[in-house]
Design a protein around this motif. Structure first.
Motif, PDB file in Angstrom:
ATOM      1  N   VAL A 267      -0.949 -11.871   7.108  1.00  0.00           N
ATOM      2  CA  VAL A 267      -1.260 -11.207   8.389  1.00  0.00           C
ATOM      3  C   VAL A 267      -0.199 -10.158   8.683  1.00  0.00           C
ATOM      4  N   ASP A 268      -0.627  -9.094   9.315  1.00  0.00           N
ATOM      5  CA  ASP A 268       0.325  -8.051   9.729  1.00  0.00           C
ATOM      6  C   ASP A 268      -0.132  -7.513  11.073  1.00  0.00           C
TER       7      ASP A 268
ATOM      8  N   GLY B 274      10.320  -7.822   7.163  1.00  0.00           N
ATOM      9  CA  GLY B 274      11.154  -6.647   6.919  1.00  0.00           C
ATOM     10  C   GLY B 274      12.264  -6.538   7.949  1.00  0.00           C
TER      11      GLY B 274
ATOM     12  N   GLY C 109      12.855   5.708   8.276  1.00  0.00           N
ATOM     13  CA  GLY C 109      12.413   4.313   8.301  1.00  0.00           C
ATOM     14  C   GLY C 109      13.613   3.420   8.556  1.00  0.00           C
TER      15      GLY C 109
ATOM     16  N   GLY D 256      10.300   4.709  -3.643  1.00  0.00           N
ATOM     17  CA  GLY D 256       9.627   4.084  -4.792  1.00  0.00           C
ATOM     18  C   GLY D 256      10.504   3.852  -6.003  1.00  0.00           C
TER      19      GLY D 256
ATOM     20  N   GLY E  55       0.317  -4.609  12.094  1.00  0.00           N
ATOM     21  CA  GLY E  55      -0.192  -3.254  11.837  1.00  0.00           C
ATOM     22  C   GLY E  55      -1.105  -3.277  10.627  1.00  0.00           C
ATOM     23  N   ALA E  56      -1.087  -2.180   9.880  1.00  0.00           N
ATOM     24  CA  ALA E  56      -1.864  -2.105   8.645  1.00  0.00           C
ATOM     25  C   ALA E  56      -0.938  -2.431   7.473  1.00  0.00           C
TER      26      ALA E  56
ATOM     27  N   ILE F 181       5.635  -4.484   1.101  1.00  0.00           N
ATOM     28  CA  ILE F 181       5.622  -4.764  -0.339  1.00  0.00           C
ATOM     29  C   ILE F 181       6.176  -6.164  -0.636  1.00  0.00           C
TER      30      ILE F 181
ATOM     31  N   SER G 100       8.025   4.164   3.857  1.00  0.00           N
ATOM     32  CA  SER G 100       9.156   5.104   3.806  1.00  0.00           C
ATOM     33  C   SER G 100       9.845   5.104   2.451  1.00  0.00           C
TER      34      SER G 100
ATOM     35  N   ALA H  56       4.781   0.027   7.458  1.00  0.00           N
ATOM     36  CA  ALA H  56       6.116   0.065   8.074  1.00  0.00           C
ATOM     37  C   ALA H  56       7.144   0.570   7.059  1.00  0.00           C
ATOM     38  N   THR H  57       8.205  -0.180   6.815  1.00  0.00           N
ATOM     39  CA  THR H  57       9.286   0.308   5.946  1.00  0.00           C
ATOM     40  C   THR H  57       8.771   0.707   4.570  1.00  0.00           C
TER      41      THR H  57
ATOM     42  N   MET I  78      16.749   8.416   6.445  1.00  0.00           N
ATOM     43  CA  MET I  78      15.864   9.571   6.607  1.00  0.00           C
ATOM     44  C   MET I  78      15.692  10.302   5.287  1.00  0.00           C
ATOM     45  N   VAL I  79      14.553  10.960   5.173  1.00  0.00           N
ATOM     46  CA  VAL I  79      14.205  11.655   3.923  1.00  0.00           C
ATOM     47  C   VAL I  79      13.613  13.020   4.270  1.00  0.00           C
TER      48      VAL I  79
ATOM     49  N   GLY J 115      13.980  -2.865  -1.617  1.00  0.00           N
ATOM     50  CA  GLY J 115      12.858  -3.809  -1.572  1.00  0.00           C
ATOM     51  C   GLY J 115      11.708  -3.438  -2.493  1.00  0.00           C
TER      52      GLY J 115
HETATM   53  C1  LIG Z   1      14.091   6.134   3.744  1.00  0.00           C
HETATM   54  C2  LIG Z   1      13.942   4.919   2.877  1.00  0.00           C
HETATM   55  C3  LIG Z   1      13.876   5.058   1.505  1.00  0.00           C
HETATM   56  C4  LIG Z   1      13.775   3.935   0.688  1.00  0.00           C
HETATM   57  N1  LIG Z   1      13.682   4.085  -0.678  1.00  0.00           N
HETATM   58  C5  LIG Z   1      13.577   2.987  -1.471  1.00  0.00           C
HETATM   59  C6  LIG Z   1      13.464   3.121  -2.875  1.00  0.00           C
HETATM   60  O1  LIG Z   1      13.402   4.212  -3.417  1.00  0.00           O
HETATM   61  N2  LIG Z   1      13.422   1.977  -3.626  1.00  0.00           N
HETATM   62  C7  LIG Z   1      13.474   0.731  -3.064  1.00  0.00           C
HETATM   63  O2  LIG Z   1      13.456  -0.255  -3.796  1.00  0.00           O
HETATM   64  N3  LIG Z   1      13.542   0.588  -1.722  1.00  0.00           N
HETATM   65  C8  LIG Z   1      13.599   1.680  -0.916  1.00  0.00           C
HETATM   66  N4  LIG Z   1      13.691   1.532   0.423  1.00  0.00           N
HETATM   67  C9  LIG Z   1      13.717   0.195   0.987  1.00  0.00           C
HETATM   68  C10 LIG Z   1      12.333  -0.420   1.008  1.00  0.00           C
HETATM   69  O3  LIG Z   1      11.423   0.508   1.577  1.00  0.00           O
HETATM   70  C11 LIG Z   1      12.371  -1.737   1.788  1.00  0.00           C
HETATM   71  O4  LIG Z   1      13.379  -2.589   1.276  1.00  0.00           O
HETATM   72  C12 LIG Z   1      11.018  -2.445   1.695  1.00  0.00           C
HETATM   73  O5  LIG Z   1       9.960  -1.572   2.003  1.00  0.00           O
HETATM   74  C13 LIG Z   1      11.001  -3.638   2.627  1.00  0.00           C
HETATM   75  O6  LIG Z   1       9.704  -4.164   2.564  1.00  0.00           O
HETATM   76  P1  LIG Z   1       9.278  -5.350   3.521  1.00  0.00           P
HETATM   77  O7  LIG Z   1       7.925  -5.770   3.067  1.00  0.00           O
HETATM   78  O8  LIG Z   1      10.371  -6.344   3.590  1.00  0.00           O
HETATM   79  O9  LIG Z   1       9.226  -4.676   4.982  1.00  0.00           O
HETATM   80  P2  LIG Z   1       8.087  -3.799   5.696  1.00  0.00           P
HETATM   81  O10 LIG Z   1       7.447  -2.845   4.771  1.00  0.00           O
HETATM   82  O11 LIG Z   1       8.690  -3.253   6.936  1.00  0.00           O
HETATM   83  O12 LIG Z   1       6.993  -4.885   6.059  1.00  0.00           O
HETATM   84  C14 LIG Z   1       7.185  -5.823   7.115  1.00  0.00           C
HETATM   85  C15 LIG Z   1       5.855  -5.973   7.825  1.00  0.00           C
HETATM   86  O13 LIG Z   1       5.962  -7.040   8.771  1.00  0.00           O
HETATM   87  C16 LIG Z   1       5.113  -6.738   9.850  1.00  0.00           C
HETATM   88  N5  LIG Z   1       5.533  -7.580  10.974  1.00  0.00           N
HETATM   89  C17 LIG Z   1       6.755  -7.631  11.563  1.00  0.00           C
HETATM   90  N6  LIG Z   1       6.765  -8.576  12.519  1.00  0.00           N
HETATM   91  C18 LIG Z   1       5.522  -9.143  12.536  1.00  0.00           C
HETATM   92  C19 LIG Z   1       4.911 -10.190  13.294  1.00  0.00           C
HETATM   93  N7  LIG Z   1       5.588 -10.863  14.244  1.00  0.00           N
HETATM   94  N8  LIG Z   1       3.602 -10.516  13.052  1.00  0.00           N
HETATM   95  C20 LIG Z   1       2.885  -9.855  12.111  1.00  0.00           C
HETATM   96  N9  LIG Z   1       3.424  -8.846  11.354  1.00  0.00           N
HETATM   97  C21 LIG Z   1       4.718  -8.509  11.556  1.00  0.00           C
HETATM   98  C22 LIG Z   1       5.323  -5.242  10.080  1.00  0.00           C
HETATM   99  O14 LIG Z   1       4.227  -4.670  10.750  1.00  0.00           O
HETATM  100  C23 LIG Z   1       5.474  -4.738   8.622  1.00  0.00           C
HETATM  101  O15 LIG Z   1       4.249  -4.215   8.122  1.00  0.00           O
HETATM  102  C24 LIG Z   1      13.762   2.637   1.274  1.00  0.00           C
HETATM  103  C25 LIG Z   1      13.803   2.509   2.661  1.00  0.00           C
HETATM  104  C26 LIG Z   1      13.888   3.629   3.464  1.00  0.00           C
HETATM  105  C27 LIG Z   1      13.915   3.454   4.951  1.00  0.00           C
END
Ligand SMILES: Cc1cc2nc3c(=O)[nH]c(=O)nc-3n(C[C@H](O)[C@H](O)[C@H](O)COP(=O)(O)OP(=O)(O)OC[C@H]3O[C@@H](n4cnc5c(N)ncnc54)[C@H](O)[C@@H]3O)c2cc1C
Length: 394
Positions: free
Chosen positions: A35-36, A213, A325, A50, A38-39, A16, A47, A43-44, A235-236, A356
């Motif tokens: 680029v990612d 992330g 996550g 929201g 995965g899809a 996100i 999980s 990832a996080t 965990m949830v 996040g």
């Molecule tokens: C159990 C749980 C509950 C949560 N509940 C909430 C909530 O209610 N409200 C809230 O605000 N937040 C919540 N969060 C936190 C929130 O989910 C995270 O802060 C947020 O999703 C982080 O997003 P991100 O895009 O930084 O990371 P991610 O979603 O992990 O995205 C990072 C992406 O980078 C990609 N990547 C990594 N390395 C590379 C590379 N070298 N090359 C290409 N791609 C790469 C990965 O594949 C991944 O898709 C929760 C987290 C957890 C674990």
């Protein structure tokens, strides 16, 4: 995979945060490729429960970012609806409100102190008596010693929100490539970014955004500009769908303390809420671990016990599944948003830990403000990359 064309900016990570940065940059006329490895949103972000919360932030920079993001989300969703249509922009946005519930005499003072500080920072908070709280949430425990209601707390579906942001990027001519790992950065003689390396190829660009992330720390170390971002496991438990059981986000008053704590050891505190599908999500746990994705039954038991403390009737409800996550944790508990002075053209947008989803809208806006030289939506100082808690020795 064919060769990927050039862009102004390559965003690494389609969670996100990467999606929000890409959307905001593209809205400012910047050509973006995401680029990612995965899809998108796999990832996080997948999980995340929201929640888009202002209630669980202590006054300071994170609360300021949360307030800006809470303000930005509905405006952004309107903009997305306009651009990609209501179906793609439908993300289950609901301003449902949050209830912080104290169930012991000792918890009353800290809850009152927190809400007083939040009120002073402009957050709307109502103190409720137990009867009024149970009118709002009929299944709530009888053991209430104090309740605070935060009407502005909201929720959305994180995977749908990420998809909508990426659809907007696509509508503006941007690209998203799944299954592509960035394993290095190409720089010119002066050390400035000129490409994102993907194995033998590089995508030419003048900037990259590290939106990896919980893997952002590892990625930054790989490219020689390390920042201190580590995984913090959560965990949830998910119940079977129930007829409207809980309307708001309801959490134990101790939750804010658990969220703010930098402790590596396990912290749990009860958080209960429903989704549009009727399932009830039960959290929350925090433990700093390596990327170990085991589901620890003792932790799940703890979560269940905490939720039953808030909603005794949950004791008879079947649990459908459990998942975990890794939150992207930083030692000073603030995200990292901005350009890295060690490598011109390297930007970071990461370290949002458990917030996040809520903070994504303002994070994207702030990054795009800084990139284009606009007036920043919030003071960027507290989130800068070269603060001593974050930038590590290469
Ligand atoms: C159990 C749980 C509950 C949560 N509940 C909430 C909530 O209610 N409200 C809230 O605000 N937040 C919540 N969060 C936190 C929130 O989910 C995270 O802060 C947020 O999703 C982080 O997003 P991100 O895009 O930084 O990371 P991610 O979603 O992990 O995205 C990072 C992406 O980078 C990609 N990547 C990594 N390395 C590379 C590379 N070298 N090359 C290409 N791609 C790469 C990965 O594949 C991944 O898709 C929760 C987290 C957890 C674990």
């Amino acid at each position: 995979m064919g060769r990927i064309e050039s862009a102004d900016v390559v965003v690494i990570g389609a969670g996100i945060i990467g999606a929000a940065c890409a959307e905001a940059l593209s809205a400012a006329g910047v050509r973006v490729i995401v680029v990612d490895r995965g899809a998108p949103a796999s990832a996080t972000t997948a999980s995340g429960e929201g929640n888009v919360l202002v209630s669980d932030k202590e006054p300071g920079p994170q609360l300021e970012l949360a307030v800006a993001s809470r303000r930005r989300w509905p405006v952004l969703l309107d903009e997305l609806r306009e651009l990609i249509g209501p179906r793609l922009a439908s993300v289950e946005w609901e301003v449902k409100g949050g209830l912080a519930v104290a169930t012991t005499a000792e918890a009353v003072g800290p809850l009152a102190a927190l809400t007083a500080a939040q009120r002073a920072s402009g957050v709307e908070v109502e103190d409720l008596d137990a009867d009024r709280a149970r009118e709002l949430e009929p299944h709530l425990t009888e053991q209430i010693t104090a309740v605070s209601h935060f009407p502005d707390d909201a929720q959305l579906q994180p995977v749908l929100a990420t998809a909508a942001l990426l659809a907007a990027l696509r509508a503006r001519g941007g690209e998203i490539h799944s299954g592509v790992t960035v394993d290095g950065i190409a720089t010119d003689r002066s050390g400035a970014v000129v490409g994102a390396r993907t194995g033998a190829d590089a995508i030419p660009c003048r900037a990259v955004v590290n939106a990896c992330g919980p893997w952002a720390g590892h990625f930054s170390a790989t490219i020689g500009a390390p920042i201190d971002v580590l995984p913090r496991r959560g965990m949830v438990l998910v119940t079977a769908p129930l007829p409207r059981f809980v309307g708001r986000k309801v959490y134990d008053a101790g939750y804010v303390d658990a969220v703010a704590s930098p402790e590596a050891d396990l912290r749990t505190s009860a958080v209960v809420e429903s989704t549009a599908a009727g399932t009830v999500l039960i959290g929350s746990s925090r433990r700093r671990t390596a990327f170990d994705d085991d589901l620890d039954v003792a932790v799940l038991r703890c979560l269940a016990r905490g939720a039953i403390g808030l909603f005794p009737k949950l004791a008879g409800v079947p649990v459908m599944r459990a998942y975990g996550g890794f939150r992207p944790y930083t030692p000073d508990r603030l995200p990292v948003i901005g350009e890295d002075p060690r490598m011109p053209g390297l930007w970071h947008a990461t370290g949002h830990e458990g917030a996040g989803i809520g903070l994504a809208a303002a994070t994207g806006r702030l990054l795009a403000d800084l990139f284009t030289g606009r007036e920043p939506v919030v003071d960027p100082g507290p989130f800068r990359v070269d603060r001593p808690e974050i930038a590590l020795e290469a």
